[in-house]
Design a protein around this motif. Structure first.
Motif, PDB file in Angstrom:
ATOM      1  N   ARG A  16       0.820  -1.225   0.000  1.00  0.00           N
ATOM      2  CA  ARG A  16       0.000   0.000   0.000  1.00  0.00           C
ATOM      3  C   ARG A  16       0.847   1.265   0.000  1.00  0.00           C
ATOM      4  N   ALA A  17       2.148   1.116   0.278  1.00  0.00           N
ATOM      5  CA  ALA A  17       3.022   2.302   0.277  1.00  0.00           C
ATOM      6  C   ALA A  17       3.414   2.675  -1.162  1.00  0.00           C
ATOM      7  N   ARG A  18       3.209   1.742  -2.079  1.00  0.00           N
ATOM      8  CA  ARG A  18       3.607   2.041  -3.462  1.00  0.00           C
ATOM      9  C   ARG A  18       2.666   3.031  -4.117  1.00  0.00           C
ATOM     10  N   GLU A  19       3.192   3.759  -5.121  1.00  0.00           N
ATOM     11  CA  GLU A  19       2.348   4.754  -5.780  1.00  0.00           C
ATOM     12  C   GLU A  19       1.283   4.093  -6.663  1.00  0.00           C
ATOM     13  N   GLU A  20       1.582   2.905  -7.112  1.00  0.00           N
ATOM     14  CA  GLU A  20       0.672   2.210  -8.032  1.00  0.00           C
ATOM     15  C   GLU A  20      -0.617   1.839  -7.304  1.00  0.00           C
ATOM     16  N   PRO A  21      -1.785   2.154  -7.871  1.00  0.00           N
ATOM     17  CA  PRO A  21      -3.041   1.876  -7.173  1.00  0.00           C
ATOM     18  C   PRO A  21      -3.183   0.394  -6.821  1.00  0.00           C
ATOM     19  N   VAL A  22      -3.872   0.139  -5.711  1.00  0.00           N
ATOM     20  CA  VAL A  22      -4.060  -1.240  -5.233  1.00  0.00           C
ATOM     21  C   VAL A  22      -4.759  -2.080  -6.305  1.00  0.00           C
ATOM     22  N   TYR A  23      -5.693  -1.446  -7.026  1.00  0.00           N
ATOM     23  CA  TYR A  23      -6.428  -2.160  -8.075  1.00  0.00           C
ATOM     24  C   TYR A  23      -5.454  -2.779  -9.087  1.00  0.00           C
ATOM     25  N   LYS A  44     -11.796 -22.521  -8.885  1.00  0.00           N
ATOM     26  CA  LYS A  44     -12.853 -21.524  -8.621  1.00  0.00           C
ATOM     27  C   LYS A  44     -12.264 -20.401  -7.776  1.00  0.00           C
ATOM     28  N   LEU A  45     -12.522 -19.166  -8.171  1.00  0.00           N
ATOM     29  CA  LEU A  45     -12.029 -18.032  -7.389  1.00  0.00           C
ATOM     30  C   LEU A  45     -12.982 -17.791  -6.227  1.00  0.00           C
ATOM     31  N   PRO A  46     -12.457 -17.268  -5.115  1.00  0.00           N
ATOM     32  CA  PRO A  46     -13.358 -16.935  -4.001  1.00  0.00           C
ATOM     33  C   PRO A  46     -14.339 -15.847  -4.420  1.00  0.00           C
ATOM     34  N   SER A  47     -15.421 -15.742  -3.708  1.00  0.00           N
ATOM     35  CA  SER A  47     -16.367 -14.683  -4.051  1.00  0.00           C
ATOM     36  C   SER A  47     -15.698 -13.334  -3.809  1.00  0.00           C
ATOM     37  N   SER A  48     -16.177 -12.320  -4.495  1.00  0.00           N
ATOM     38  CA  SER A  48     -15.552 -10.999  -4.367  1.00  0.00           C
ATOM     39  C   SER A  48     -15.644 -10.502  -2.925  1.00  0.00           C
ATOM     40  N   ARG A  49     -16.758 -10.801  -2.272  1.00  0.00           N
ATOM     41  CA  ARG A  49     -16.956 -10.331  -0.891  1.00  0.00           C
ATOM     42  C   ARG A  49     -15.902 -10.973   0.016  1.00  0.00           C
ATOM     43  N   MET A  50     -15.705 -12.310  -0.171  1.00  0.00           N
ATOM     44  CA  MET A  50     -14.783 -13.027   0.705  1.00  0.00           C
ATOM     45  C   MET A  50     -13.343 -12.554   0.487  1.00  0.00           C
ATOM     46  N   LEU A  51     -12.952 -12.428  -0.811  1.00  0.00           N
ATOM     47  CA  LEU A  51     -11.560 -12.032  -1.091  1.00  0.00           C
ATOM     48  C   LEU A  51     -11.303 -10.602  -0.590  1.00  0.00           C
ATOM     49  N   ALA A  52     -12.316  -9.727  -0.770  1.00  0.00           N
ATOM     50  CA  ALA A  52     -12.140  -8.348  -0.330  1.00  0.00           C
ATOM     51  C   ALA A  52     -11.886  -8.314   1.181  1.00  0.00           C
ATOM     52  N   ALA A  53     -12.627  -9.142   1.924  1.00  0.00           N
ATOM     53  CA  ALA A  53     -12.457  -9.155   3.384  1.00  0.00           C
ATOM     54  C   ALA A  53     -11.077  -9.723   3.741  1.00  0.00           C
ATOM     55  N   ASP A  54     -10.663 -10.811   3.025  1.00  0.00           N
ATOM     56  CA  ASP A  54      -9.390 -11.453   3.363  1.00  0.00           C
ATOM     57  C   ASP A  54      -8.180 -10.568   3.101  1.00  0.00           C
ATOM     58  N   ILE A  55      -8.263  -9.769   2.077  1.00  0.00           N
ATOM     59  CA  ILE A  55      -7.065  -8.951   1.783  1.00  0.00           C
ATOM     60  C   ILE A  55      -7.305  -7.472   2.121  1.00  0.00           C
ATOM     61  N   SER A  56      -8.389  -7.195   2.793  1.00  0.00           N
ATOM     62  CA  SER A  56      -8.707  -5.843   3.284  1.00  0.00           C
ATOM     63  C   SER A  56      -8.694  -4.782   2.189  1.00  0.00           C
ATOM     64  N   VAL A  57      -9.469  -5.048   1.136  1.00  0.00           N
ATOM     65  CA  VAL A  57      -9.675  -3.990   0.135  1.00  0.00           C
ATOM     66  C   VAL A  57     -11.183  -3.842  -0.068  1.00  0.00           C
ATOM     67  N   ALA A  58     -11.579  -2.757  -0.732  1.00  0.00           N
ATOM     68  CA  ALA A  58     -13.014  -2.555  -0.961  1.00  0.00           C
ATOM     69  C   ALA A  58     -13.536  -3.642  -1.899  1.00  0.00           C
ATOM     70  N   ARG A  59     -14.760  -4.057  -1.704  1.00  0.00           N
ATOM     71  CA  ARG A  59     -15.310  -5.119  -2.551  1.00  0.00           C
ATOM     72  C   ARG A  59     -15.354  -4.687  -4.028  1.00  0.00           C
ATOM     73  N   ASN A  60     -15.623  -3.374  -4.226  1.00  0.00           N
ATOM     74  CA  ASN A  60     -15.665  -2.859  -5.603  1.00  0.00           C
ATOM     75  C   ASN A  60     -14.339  -3.059  -6.322  1.00  0.00           C
ATOM     76  N   THR A  61     -13.243  -2.935  -5.566  1.00  0.00           N
ATOM     77  CA  THR A  61     -11.916  -3.125  -6.182  1.00  0.00           C
ATOM     78  C   THR A  61     -11.815  -4.544  -6.720  1.00  0.00           C
ATOM     79  N   VAL A  62     -12.240  -5.519  -5.907  1.00  0.00           N
ATOM     80  CA  VAL A  62     -12.161  -6.917  -6.352  1.00  0.00           C
ATOM     81  C   VAL A  62     -13.096  -7.137  -7.545  1.00  0.00           C
ATOM     82  N   LEU A  63     -14.299  -6.519  -7.456  1.00  0.00           N
ATOM     83  CA  LEU A  63     -15.244  -6.684  -8.572  1.00  0.00           C
ATOM     84  C   LEU A  63     -14.639  -6.182  -9.886  1.00  0.00           C
ATOM     85  N   HIS A  64     -13.978  -5.004  -9.798  1.00  0.00           N
ATOM     86  CA  HIS A  64     -13.354  -4.454 -11.012  1.00  0.00           C
ATOM     87  C   HIS A  64     -12.260  -5.364 -11.529  1.00  0.00           C
ATOM     88  N   VAL A  65     -11.478  -5.923 -10.606  1.00  0.00           N
ATOM     89  CA  VAL A  65     -10.389  -6.818 -11.030  1.00  0.00           C
ATOM     90  C   VAL A  65     -10.978  -8.048 -11.712  1.00  0.00           C
TER      91      VAL A  65
END
Ligand SMILES: Cc1ncc(COP(=O)(O)O)c(C=O)c1O
Length: 500
Positions: A16-23, A44-65
């Motif tokens: 998170r210290a890097r300039e490059e966006p987390v997305y 199978k990938l984890p659901s967006s909600r689950m992955l977002a919680a596990d790596i502490s990012v907004a769910r929208n970020t995971v959805l976009h990815v």
């Protein structure tokens, strides 16, 4: 990789210290996991909600990815059933072996470049340094009237019409072709109309175009021995068979054996043989034209530097003597203006005008019309003539300063040849000296020269010498730079004497 492992793996890669966006970081990490097989196809990938919680990012970020991964084909998703890694691994079946081929334990590496590509690279002559004492063939670009050029350019850009900003119609900007045909008629006795002029990026391109349109792979091409390495490279890369034809004091001197097998094309530098500097005699010009007429040979006349002639008026062009339409005349604005301009012209016989206009547009998709418009104004306002006149005086002075410096070090022992015209001459060396070793040693002491042997195809017949360009060297630097070179030459010559 399980969900927990995936989360750990991603967490280790997101900073998170890097300039490059987390997305972006998340997207790249997931792509890498798929490409390297850490996430196997079908997983199978984890659901967006689950992955977002596990790596502490907004769910929208995971959805976009996930959306981006889907769009790029890394994953497939079906509503309701989830997101799966797609099967994109290269298929082993793609490398199907023919049944009769034996299984080869060591996979064969494909050859990277073609034979002609390899030959081109092996014999390449282009120097890493293109400026300074005594780089041949380069004008003094520091003397170019850049303010005048910039004034004309900004005036034209203020009213840039759309048709100057698109591809060039075959042949280039018509007013420039008209200005050049007027200039060539008067200055070089070239017989032409504006239609016969084709604007190119320089002599290299003009020759490339002529060769592609007039010859087939395997055809014979006569080149002067010695000749300019750049032209040799263009011809060789087109698959032509090069026949080196000797030159003497009158220019090209084909033997009876050469004449018995007429080439498809012959490349000559009649005004100032490159690199030795002699002028082709009128008798040889007429003989070559007659031979070309009888055998249907195309002659390419490379008139690369005839504007810079110091003692006498240049002979008229070979093209001006040609009544049979066998000569393609090529010239460059690089020496009169500055080499980086990349602008030149060719004059083609009338019956080939349409062929060349179509060819140039088809092969190179020409443009640069604004630049050509600026060039036209530069010519019509008289700036080209006055710049060339001023440079001719300056280069003549530099030529003399270099001859004086040579005389001061070597007296009459080393001869200078080809100093009547152009931007360079040749300093001859004894036959047992290595001009290549001298060139290497000179470069190590900061002086550029070219070994004359480099311009020969047959090394056994090659004369030894150094090509010295004086045009781009400020007057005050000529004597000190030559003193360095003289030191290198003296050491090499005494080593040769001691060894003999
Ligand atoms: C004999 C000869 N022809 C052609 C060229 C290159 O011309 P251009 O820069 O227009 O491609 C040179 C460059 O030094 C040359 O010496």
């Amino acid at each position: 990789m399980t969900t927990i492992h995936l989360a750990d793996w991603l967490n280790a890669r997101i900073d998170r210290a890097r300039e490059e966006p987390v997305y972006r970081q998340l997207l790249e990490a997931m792509q890498q996991a798929i490409l390297t097989g850490q996430l196997a196809s079908g997983a199978k990938l984890p659901s967006s909600r689950m992955l977002a919680a596990d790596i502490s990012v907004a769910r929208n970020t995971v959805l976009h990815v996930y959306e981006q991964l889907t769009a790029e084909g890394y994953v497939t998703s079906t509503t309701g059933s989830g997101t799966y890694v797609a099967d994109t691994a290269p298929n082993d079946r793609a490398a199907v072996r023919k049944p009769q081929e034996p299984a080869d334990e060591t996979p064969r590496k494909p050859c990277l470049i073609s034979k002609r590509g390899a030959r081109l690279i092996a014999h390449a002559g282009v120097a890493p340094k293109q400026w300074g004492a005594f780089m041949p063939g380069v004008p003094d670009v520091a003397e170019f009237p850049s303010r005048t050029w910039s004034r004309l350019q900004s005036r034209l850009w203020k009213r840039a019409s759309p048709d100057l900003l698109t591809y060039a119609p075959g042949g280039g900007y018509r007013p420039l072709r008209r200005a050049l045909s007027d200039y060539l008629r008067v200055a070089r006795s070239v017989k032409c109309t504006p239609d016969q002029i084709i604007i190119t990026t320089g002599i290299h391109q003009s020759i490339d175009l002529a060769v592609r349109l007039l010859t087939d792979s395997g055809d014979r091409a006569w080149v002067e021995e010695p000749c300019y390495w750049g032209v040799r490279s263009v011809l060789q890369a087109s698959g032509l068979t090069l026949v080196p034809v000797p030159v003497d004091e009158e220019g090209l001197n084909p033997s009876a054996r050469d004449m018995a097998a007429p080439p498809r094309i012959a490349l000559v530098t009649p005004s100032h043989q490159y690199p030795l500097g002699m002028v082709m005699s009128l008798a040889r010009r007429r003989a070559l034209l007659e031979f070309a007429r009888q055998h249907g040979v195309w002659i390419i006349e490379d008139d690369y530097d005839s504007e810079f002639r110091y003692r006498s008026r240049p002979l008229s062009s070979l093209q001006g003597l040609d009544d049979a339409g066998q000569v393609i005349y090529v010239g460059s604005l690089g020496k009169m203006m500055f080499p980086g301009l990349r602008m030149g012209y060719m004059v083609v016989p009338e019956n080939l005008v349409d062929t060349f206009r179509t060819g140039v547009a088809e092969l190179y998709r020409e443009g640069q019309l604004m630049q050509q418009a600026v060039m036209t104004e530069f010519i019509l306002d008289g700036h080209l003539t006055s710049h060339v006149r001023r440079m001719r005086g300056l280069y003549d002075e530099r030529r003399q300063l270099l001859i004086d410096a040579i005389g001061a070090h070597f007296g009459e022992t080393l001869a200078v040849r080809g100093d009547e015209a152009g931007l360079h001459f040749v300093l001859e060396l004894p036959g047992n000296a290595s001009d290549r070793a001298i060139t290497d040693d000179a470069l190590a002491s900061g002086v550029v020269t070219r070994p004359l042997t480099h311009y020969y195809m047959n090394q056994e017949d090659a004369r030894r010498g150094l090509m010295l360009g004086y045009a781009c060297v400020p007057n005050a630097e000529i004597a000190p730079a030559f003193a360095k070179l003289a030191g290198v030459i003296e050491r090499a010559l005494s080593a040769v004497e001691a060894g003999s």
